[in-house]
Design a protein around this motif. Structure first.
Motif, PDB file in Angstrom:
ATOM      1  N   SER A 137      -5.515  -4.773   1.554  1.00 30.40           N
ATOM      2  CA  SER A 137      -6.362  -4.059   0.591  1.00 30.40           C
ATOM      3  C   SER A 137      -6.169  -4.579  -0.827  1.00 30.40           C
ATOM      4  CB  SER A 137      -6.070  -2.547   0.654  1.00 30.40           C
ATOM      5  OG  SER A 137      -4.741  -2.264   0.271  1.00 30.40           O
ATOM      6  N   TYR A 138      -4.925  -4.918  -1.208  1.00 29.85           N
ATOM      7  CA  TYR A 138      -4.696  -5.432  -2.556  1.00 29.85           C
ATOM      8  C   TYR A 138      -5.379  -6.773  -2.767  1.00 29.85           C
ATOM      9  CZ  TYR A 138      -1.586  -2.213  -4.962  1.00 29.85           C
ATOM     10  OH  TYR A 138      -1.084  -1.158  -5.652  1.00 29.85           O
ATOM     11  N   LEU A 150     -10.900   5.596   3.177  1.00 31.96           N
ATOM     12  CA  LEU A 150     -10.630   5.938   1.777  1.00 31.96           C
ATOM     13  C   LEU A 150     -10.246   4.702   0.971  1.00 31.96           C
ATOM     14  CD1 LEU A 150      -8.580   9.234   2.248  1.00 31.96           C
ATOM     15  CD2 LEU A 150     -10.856   9.041   1.244  1.00 31.96           C
ATOM     16  N   THR A 151      -9.409   3.838   1.561  1.00 30.50           N
ATOM     17  CA  THR A 151      -8.982   2.631   0.863  1.00 30.50           C
ATOM     18  C   THR A 151     -10.153   1.697   0.606  1.00 30.50           C
ATOM     19  OG1 THR A 151      -6.799   2.791   1.904  1.00 30.50           O
ATOM     20  CG2 THR A 151      -7.395   0.674   0.943  1.00 30.50           C
ATOM     21  N   SER A 154     -12.516   0.146  -3.239  1.00 29.47           N
ATOM     22  CA  SER A 154     -12.923  -1.210  -3.619  1.00 29.47           C
ATOM     23  C   SER A 154     -14.394  -1.481  -3.371  1.00 29.47           C
ATOM     24  CB  SER A 154     -12.086  -2.246  -2.839  1.00 29.47           C
ATOM     25  OG  SER A 154     -10.714  -2.114  -3.117  1.00 29.47           O
ATOM     26  N   ALA A 155     -15.063  -0.628  -2.598  1.00 32.56           N
ATOM     27  CA  ALA A 155     -16.448  -0.874  -2.195  1.00 32.56           C
ATOM     28  C   ALA A 155     -17.412  -1.111  -3.366  1.00 32.56           C
ATOM     29  CB  ALA A 155     -16.958   0.281  -1.330  1.00 32.56           C
ATOM     30  N   VAL A 170      -5.843   8.559  -2.747  1.00 36.23           N
ATOM     31  CA  VAL A 170      -5.602   7.580  -1.679  1.00 36.23           C
ATOM     32  C   VAL A 170      -4.115   7.267  -1.573  1.00 36.23           C
ATOM     33  CG1 VAL A 170      -6.023   5.216  -0.907  1.00 36.23           C
ATOM     34  CG2 VAL A 170      -7.901   6.571  -1.836  1.00 36.23           C
ATOM     35  N   TRP A 171      -3.464   7.036  -2.703  1.00 34.49           N
ATOM     36  CA  TRP A 171      -2.023   6.791  -2.693  1.00 34.49           C
ATOM     37  C   TRP A 171      -1.275   7.979  -2.078  1.00 34.49           C
ATOM     38  CZ3 TRP A 171       1.624   3.155  -3.830  1.00 34.49           C
ATOM     39  CH2 TRP A 171       1.173   1.950  -4.376  1.00 34.49           C
TER      40      TRP A 171
END
Length: 262
Positions: A29-30, A88-89, A93-94, A119-120
């Protein structure tokens, strides 16, 4: 942070496979997020470094995806809560995906900072609890810990968004941080930390005092570094020190246990 949740709440789950899934999903994800993010080169040498190595970011995303899929298949019976974390993750970024199907999200994402903090919190606190094989002894412990994590992370995210608010405005990204006047933003920051401290103290009857101390320590440090972080915008301040504050509590907790509780 996920490990500390397991320790505080005494959860029973497949720790190895869960840790592997969280690790590789984070790598994926990052890299995905930063591959899509031009960022502000005036703030970050790290962003310049990433812009020169787009292929490396794609490779990291691919490795993370393969690894997370491998561990997901070991945890497939928990597909619903894991699927929630994945969705959610991705949604965070979407809006950066260069396609009309996703770009419109940036126009309605007023709660960008709230969403990121949630999210975190979900991945490090609620997800381990949802995957546990036993029922919690007291669901309020989970509620207090989850809310504590949310408000602490939210305060830290405010500092990041404050630094980037001019770039966010230029890109049309809407959030409370780009909308609120500075005095109200300061009030929101400190109220979040006061709430986090109160929730940490609310756990005191159920956990040892050293755990309460470990939870309060990052709240105190975060309250003291606001002005410094606004004057110093280097990568070390933000991506090492401020990001590190999110896991400071877990490191103190681990250090206490490693020392035998002395």
């Amino acid at each position: 942070m996920a490990w500390q949740t397991e320790e505080i709440l005494q959860l029973k789950l497949d720790r190895f496979n869960f840790a592997g899934f969280v690790f590789f999903s984070t790598i994926c994800s990052y890299n995905f997020h930063w591959y899509l993010t031009p960022g502000s080169i005036r703030h970050s040498e790290r962003i310049l470094w990433g812009q020169r190595r787009r292929s490396l970011q794609l490779l990291g995303c691919g490795i993370g995806l393969v690894g997370s899929l491998w561990f997901f298949f070991q945890l497939y019976h928990h597909w619903l809560p894991i699927g929630g974390a994945v969705v959610l993750t991705f949604l965070y970024s979407a809006p950066k995906v260069p396609h009309r199907a996703f770009s419109w999200l940036s126009k309605i994402a007023v709660g960008k900072t709230i969403f990121l903090a949630f999210v975190w919190m979900y991945v490090t606190t609620l997800l381990p609890a949802f995957m546990a094989d036993i029922m919690l002894a007291d669901v309020w412990d989970l509620v207090f810990l989850a809310a504590y994590r949310f408000f602490l992370i939210y305060a830290i995210c405010i500092l990041f968004d404050y630094r980037d608010r001019e770039e966010d405005r230029q890109q049309g990204i809407r959030s409370l941080i780009t909308f609120l006047p500075e005095k109200q933003l300061d009030r929101l920051y400190y109220i979040s930390l006061v709430i986090a401290a109160g929730l940490a103290l609310a756990l005191a009857p159920a956990v040892p005092l050293y755990v309460v101390f470990s939870l309060l320590a990052p709240v105190a440090v975060t309250a003291l570094v606001k002005e410094y972080s606004q004057r110093h915008t280097s990568d070390y301040v933000y991506y090492f020190f401020l990001d590190g504050l999110m896991m400071l509590s877990a490191l103190l907790h681990l250090g206490w246990l490693a020392a035998g509780g002395i």
